[in-house]
Motif scaffolding. Structure first.
Motif, PDB file in Angstrom:
ATOM      1  N   ALA A  92       0.850  -1.188   0.000  1.00  0.00           N
ATOM      2  CA  ALA A  92       0.000   0.000   0.000  1.00  0.00           C
ATOM      3  C   ALA A  92       0.892   1.246   0.000  1.00  0.00           C
ATOM      4  N   VAL A  93       0.258   2.397  -0.176  1.00  0.00           N
ATOM      5  CA  VAL A  93       0.912   3.669   0.100  1.00  0.00           C
ATOM      6  C   VAL A  93       0.634   4.011   1.559  1.00  0.00           C
ATOM      7  N   TYR A  94       1.696   4.318   2.274  1.00  0.00           N
ATOM      8  CA  TYR A  94       1.589   4.600   3.706  1.00  0.00           C
ATOM      9  C   TYR A  94       1.734   6.104   3.952  1.00  0.00           C
ATOM     10  N   TYR A  95       0.875   6.607   4.827  1.00  0.00           N
ATOM     11  CA  TYR A  95       0.865   8.027   5.152  1.00  0.00           C
ATOM     12  C   TYR A  95       0.964   8.210   6.661  1.00  0.00           C
ATOM     13  N   CYS A  96       1.727   9.211   7.082  1.00  0.00           N
ATOM     14  CA  CYS A  96       1.703   9.617   8.479  1.00  0.00           C
ATOM     15  C   CYS A  96       0.943  10.936   8.577  1.00  0.00           C
ATOM     16  N   HIS A 109     -11.505   4.617  15.521  1.00  0.00           N
ATOM     17  CA  HIS A 109     -12.043   5.949  15.252  1.00  0.00           C
ATOM     18  C   HIS A 109     -11.275   6.983  16.071  1.00  0.00           C
ATOM     19  N   TYR A 110     -11.353   8.229  15.641  1.00  0.00           N
ATOM     20  CA  TYR A 110     -10.675   9.274  16.375  1.00  0.00           C
ATOM     21  C   TYR A 110     -11.515  10.547  16.391  1.00  0.00           C
ATOM     22  N   THR A 111     -11.306  11.313  17.446  1.00  0.00           N
ATOM     23  CA  THR A 111     -12.030  12.566  17.642  1.00  0.00           C
ATOM     24  C   THR A 111     -11.071  13.709  17.408  1.00  0.00           C
ATOM     25  N   GLY A 112     -11.398  14.525  16.416  1.00  0.00           N
ATOM     26  CA  GLY A 112     -10.516  15.613  16.029  1.00  0.00           C
ATOM     27  C   GLY A 112     -10.083  15.451  14.592  1.00  0.00           C
ATOM     28  N   GLU A 113      -9.257  16.365  14.153  1.00  0.00           N
ATOM     29  CA  GLU A 113      -8.774  16.335  12.785  1.00  0.00           C
ATOM     30  C   GLU A 113      -7.254  16.304  12.772  1.00  0.00           C
ATOM     31  N   PHE A 114      -6.693  15.527  11.867  1.00  0.00           N
ATOM     32  CA  PHE A 114      -5.249  15.571  11.683  1.00  0.00           C
ATOM     33  C   PHE A 114      -4.884  16.864  10.953  1.00  0.00           C
ATOM     34  N   ASP A 115      -3.851  17.540  11.483  1.00  0.00           N
ATOM     35  CA  ASP A 115      -3.481  18.858  10.959  1.00  0.00           C
ATOM     36  C   ASP A 115      -2.568  18.773   9.745  1.00  0.00           C
ATOM     37  N   TYR A 116      -1.639  17.832   9.781  1.00  0.00           N
ATOM     38  CA  TYR A 116      -0.650  17.726   8.718  1.00  0.00           C
ATOM     39  C   TYR A 116      -0.513  16.282   8.265  1.00  0.00           C
ATOM     40  N   TRP A 117      -0.247  16.127   6.984  1.00  0.00           N
ATOM     41  CA  TRP A 117      -0.098  14.813   6.375  1.00  0.00           C
ATOM     42  C   TRP A 117       1.210  14.742   5.603  1.00  0.00           C
ATOM     43  N   GLY A 118       1.808  13.551   5.632  1.00  0.00           N
ATOM     44  CA  GLY A 118       2.952  13.313   4.779  1.00  0.00           C
ATOM     45  C   GLY A 118       2.505  13.056   3.354  1.00  0.00           C
ATOM     46  N   GLN A 119       3.472  12.968   2.475  1.00  0.00           N
ATOM     47  CA  GLN A 119       3.186  12.820   1.047  1.00  0.00           C
ATOM     48  C   GLN A 119       2.904  11.368   0.662  1.00  0.00           C
ATOM     49  N   GLY A 120       3.191  10.462   1.566  1.00  0.00           N
ATOM     50  CA  GLY A 120       2.981   9.045   1.284  1.00  0.00           C
ATOM     51  C   GLY A 120       4.240   8.381   0.777  1.00  0.00           C
ATOM     52  N   THR A 121       4.394   7.115   1.133  1.00  0.00           N
ATOM     53  CA  THR A 121       5.525   6.328   0.643  1.00  0.00           C
ATOM     54  C   THR A 121       5.023   4.925   0.298  1.00  0.00           C
TER      55      THR A 121
END
Length: 127
Positions: A92-96, A109-121
């Motif tokens: 797969a493509v993995y993202y942090c 599940h999670y409460t809130g929003e992720f602020d920043y994302w990596g470009q994927g690898t």
């Protein structure tokens, strides 16, 4: 410049290991929530690991539990995803992603929003 930069993906044989890195710049992630996601072709994005802000809770997806581990190096402002005993279905493509305030439930599940994302690898597990 605020960004997350991922690295460490590649081609590995089944049973092998990889370590993905997620390096932050422009902000400090010592106590941030961390999420690792993956998306395989024609599949929806899947959350495989989620750690709440201030490490108050942790979720590992059933598909990776016991094989994948998160670690942090605060001096390098970097988090790592150690992936062992890789299987073809891990391809797969993995993202942090990071968030200043976010809570991870034990069901993924999670409460809130992720602020920043990596470009994927890209991670490919194949013989």
């Amino acid at each position: 410049q605020v960004q997350l930069v991922e690295s460490g993906g590649g081609l590995v044989q089944p049973g092998g290991s990889l370590r993905l890195s997620c390096a932050a710049s422009g902000f400090i992630i010592d106590y941030d929530a961390i999420g690792w996601f993956r998306q395989a072709p024609v599949k929806e994005r899947e959350v495989i690991l989620c750690i709440s802000s201030n490490n108050v809770s942790t979720y590992y997806g059933d598909s990776v539990k016991g094989r994948f581990t998160l670690s942090r190096d605060n001096a390098k402002n970097t988090v790592y995803l150690q992936m062992n005993n890789l299987k073809p279905e891990d391809t797969a493509v993995y993202y942090c992603a990071t968030a200043y305030t976010l809570y991870c439930s034990d069901d993924g599940h999670y409460t809130g929003e992720f602020d920043y994302w990596g470009q994927g690898t890209q991670v490919t597990v194949s013989s």
